[in-house]
Design a protein around this motif. Structure first.
Motif, PDB file in Angstrom:
ATOM      1  N   LYS A 154       3.105  -0.326   9.680  1.00  0.00           N
ATOM      2  CA  LYS A 154       1.851  -0.048   8.965  1.00  0.00           C
ATOM      3  C   LYS A 154       0.728   0.356   9.893  1.00  0.00           C
ATOM      4  O   LYS A 154      -0.163   1.106   9.515  1.00  0.00           O
ATOM      5  CB  LYS A 154       1.410  -1.297   8.171  1.00  0.00           C
ATOM      6  CG  LYS A 154       2.448  -1.790   7.202  1.00  0.00           C
ATOM      7  CD  LYS A 154       2.315  -1.083   5.867  1.00  0.00           C
ATOM      8  CE  LYS A 154       3.294  -1.690   4.863  1.00  0.00           C
ATOM      9  NZ  LYS A 154       3.255  -0.988   3.587  1.00  0.00           N
ATOM     10  N   HIS A 155       0.739  -0.186  11.070  1.00  0.00           N
ATOM     11  CA  HIS A 155      -0.384   0.072  11.976  1.00  0.00           C
ATOM     12  C   HIS A 155       0.136   0.455  13.366  1.00  0.00           C
ATOM     13  O   HIS A 155      -0.092  -0.248  14.343  1.00  0.00           O
ATOM     14  CB  HIS A 155      -1.280  -1.162  12.087  1.00  0.00           C
ATOM     15  CG  HIS A 155      -1.478  -1.864  10.777  1.00  0.00           C
ATOM     16  ND1 HIS A 155      -2.172  -1.315   9.729  1.00  0.00           N
ATOM     17  CD2 HIS A 155      -1.043  -3.071  10.345  1.00  0.00           C
ATOM     18  CE1 HIS A 155      -2.155  -2.164   8.705  1.00  0.00           C
ATOM     19  NE2 HIS A 155      -1.480  -3.233   9.050  1.00  0.00           N
ATOM     20  N   HIS A 192       5.958  -5.310  10.692  1.00  0.00           N
ATOM     21  CA  HIS A 192       4.847  -4.901   9.832  1.00  0.00           C
ATOM     22  C   HIS A 192       3.829  -4.108  10.637  1.00  0.00           C
ATOM     23  O   HIS A 192       3.391  -3.035  10.231  1.00  0.00           O
ATOM     24  CB  HIS A 192       4.174  -6.127   9.211  1.00  0.00           C
ATOM     25  CG  HIS A 192       2.875  -5.803   8.522  1.00  0.00           C
ATOM     26  ND1 HIS A 192       2.800  -5.430   7.205  1.00  0.00           N
ATOM     27  CD2 HIS A 192       1.602  -5.766   9.002  1.00  0.00           C
ATOM     28  CE1 HIS A 192       1.534  -5.177   6.894  1.00  0.00           C
ATOM     29  NE2 HIS A 192       0.781  -5.380   7.963  1.00  0.00           N
ATOM     30  N   CYS A 220      -4.887  -5.028   7.342  1.00  0.00           N
ATOM     31  CA  CYS A 220      -4.779  -4.683   5.920  1.00  0.00           C
ATOM     32  C   CYS A 220      -4.881  -5.912   5.024  1.00  0.00           C
ATOM     33  O   CYS A 220      -4.821  -5.787   3.801  1.00  0.00           O
ATOM     34  CB  CYS A 220      -3.482  -3.934   5.642  1.00  0.00           C
ATOM     35  SG  CYS A 220      -1.998  -4.934   5.827  1.00  0.00           S
ATOM     36  N   CYS A 225      -2.373 -10.395   7.969  1.00  0.00           N
ATOM     37  CA  CYS A 225      -2.630  -9.238   8.826  1.00  0.00           C
ATOM     38  C   CYS A 225      -4.129  -8.981   8.811  1.00  0.00           C
ATOM     39  O   CYS A 225      -4.724  -8.830   7.744  1.00  0.00           O
ATOM     40  CB  CYS A 225      -1.883  -8.022   8.308  1.00  0.00           C
ATOM     41  SG  CYS A 225      -2.350  -6.523   9.174  1.00  0.00           S
TER      42      CYS A 225
HETATM   43 ZN   LIG Z   1      -1.208  -4.896   8.086  1.00  0.00          ZN
END
Ligand SMILES: [Zn+2]
Length: 77
Positions: free
Chosen positions: A62-63, A58, A42, A39
């Protein structure tokens, strides 16, 4: 088909290559190879076998404000 000597020399070279690889922590190398999806936001790494669906999960988890291709440019089509 070439001369037998050339073939032997080539094999010896490959053997040496393998040896030098093995001495430098082959475990780490194979781990790096297996984790070849990362990624970009992150920097979390994923197995190369991770499906596009998992990558999208993901990214969404997360984003949520970023596009999935910002995390995983390889998903760009
Ligand atoms: Zn990420």
């Amino acid at each position: 088909m070439g001369g037998g000597n050339g073939q032997k020399a080539k094999m010896a070279r490959e053997k040496n290559l393998e040896k030098s690889k093995g001495s430098k922590g082959s475990q780490l190398e194979s781990n790096k190879k297996a984790m070849n999806i990362q990624c970009k936001i992150c920097m979390q790494t994923f197995m190369c076998t991770t499906s596009e669906v998992k990558c999208r999960e993901h990214a969404e988890a997360k984003h949520p404000k970023s596009d999935v291709t910002a995390c995983f440019p390889h998903l760009k089509k």
